[in-house]
Design a protein around this motif. Structure first.
Motif, PDB file in Angstrom:
ATOM      1  N   ASP A   1       0.874  -1.161   0.000  1.00 20.92           N
ATOM      2  CA  ASP A   1       0.000   0.000   0.000  1.00 20.92           C
ATOM      3  C   ASP A   1       0.922   1.225   0.000  1.00 20.92           C
ATOM      4  N   ILE A   2       0.827   2.041  -1.021  1.00 26.12           N
ATOM      5  CA  ILE A   2       1.731   3.178  -1.189  1.00 26.12           C
ATOM      6  C   ILE A   2       1.581   4.186  -0.056  1.00 26.12           C
ATOM      7  N   GLU A   3       0.365   4.386   0.433  1.00 31.33           N
ATOM      8  CA  GLU A   3       0.134   5.400   1.462  1.00 31.33           C
ATOM      9  C   GLU A   3       0.633   4.978   2.839  1.00 31.33           C
ATOM     10  N   THR A   4       0.432   3.705   3.199  1.00 31.37           N
ATOM     11  CA  THR A   4       0.790   3.256   4.547  1.00 31.37           C
ATOM     12  C   THR A   4       2.149   2.557   4.607  1.00 31.37           C
ATOM     13  N   GLY A   5       2.596   2.007   3.483  1.00 29.67           N
ATOM     14  CA  GLY A   5       3.838   1.242   3.466  1.00 29.67           C
ATOM     15  C   GLY A   5       3.648  -0.198   3.913  1.00 29.67           C
ATOM     16  N   ASN A   6       2.417  -0.562   4.315  1.00 24.94           N
ATOM     17  CA  ASN A   6       2.134  -1.948   4.688  1.00 24.94           C
ATOM     18  C   ASN A   6       2.269  -2.819   3.448  1.00 24.94           C
ATOM     19  N   ALA A   7       2.990  -3.926   3.581  1.00 23.94           N
ATOM     20  CA  ALA A   7       3.233  -4.770   2.420  1.00 23.94           C
ATOM     21  C   ALA A   7       3.217  -6.240   2.801  1.00 23.94           C
ATOM     22  N   LEU A   8       3.002  -7.052   1.806  1.00 29.28           N
ATOM     23  CA  LEU A   8       3.001  -8.499   1.967  1.00 29.28           C
ATOM     24  C   LEU A   8       3.921  -9.078   0.905  1.00 29.28           C
ATOM     25  N   LEU A   9       4.891  -9.840   1.358  1.00 27.26           N
ATOM     26  CA  LEU A   9       5.821 -10.518   0.460  1.00 27.26           C
ATOM     27  C   LEU A   9       5.365 -11.969   0.384  1.00 27.26           C
ATOM     28  N   GLU A  10       4.969 -12.408  -0.824  1.00 30.70           N
ATOM     29  CA  GLU A  10       4.437 -13.755  -1.007  1.00 30.70           C
ATOM     30  C   GLU A  10       5.385 -14.608  -1.836  1.00 30.70           C
TER      31      GLU A  10
END
Length: 183
Positions: free
Chosen positions: A101-110
């Motif tokens: 998510d560009i705004e929050t920086g929350n990410a998931l590496l799959e």
């Protein structure tokens, strides 16, 4: 061996039985991919936090993406990225994907793998490899041959001339009705 419609029909069907089954399964699965898509499955995921720049031009550069990928030793496996709305998706070799998510920086590496057998048949069904396209075209001609010779096998009251043409016509009309009602 005498070449008859029955022999031609049988031998082509025997030769292509594996591909007929593979394309049948993968076609059914592709029709229902919004519910279940076994092309690949996640075998490992990591939630990560990214410190992303506000400047979209910086974020949209290959150099920047490779730089943030170094944290997971994936910089050399970088295979492309895209930005859609507020989402950044980074593709790496070996079916690894980062969604952020560009705004929050929350990410998931799959980390993903292809589903055995089913995923591989879907790869065949969707392939754009030149050799496979030609082979699939030959397969299409073989399917036409099976259909045409199949129409000529039965004689008598159950022949194509007496009975089969009605079922064939019904089979042709149904898709056209569907196309007209749901363009």
């Amino acid at each position: 061996m005498k070449l008859t419609n029955r022999n031609l029909h049988r031998d082509i069907a025997y030769f292509y039985i594996g591909l007929i089954i593979a394309f049948s399964f993968s076609g059914i699965i592709l029709n229902h991919r919004q519910d279940w898509y076994p092309m690949d499955y996640s075998y490992d995921t990591k939630e990560v936090q990214l410190d992303l720049p506000l400047d979209i031009e910086t974020l949209d550069s290959e150099e920047y993406i490779k730089k943030i990928s170094e944290e997971w030793d994936l910089a050399s496996d970088y295979d492309g990225h895209r930005i859609r709305g507020k989402e950044l998706r980074v593709f790496y070799k070996d079916n690894i994907i980062l969604d952020a998510d560009i705004e929050t920086g929350n990410a998931l590496l799959e980390y993903k793998r292809k589903v055995p057998i089913l995923g591989h048949t879907m790869t065949l069904h969707k392939s754009t490899n030149n050799f496979w396209i030609w082979y699939s075209d030959i397969f299409g001609v073989a399917m036409l041959t099976i259909a045409i010779t199949g129409m000529m096998i039965t004689k008598g009251s159950n022949s194509f001339k007496k009975r089969g043409w009605k079922l064939a016509l019904a089979g042709l009309i149904f898709p056209f009705i569907f196309l007209i009602l749901f363009p």
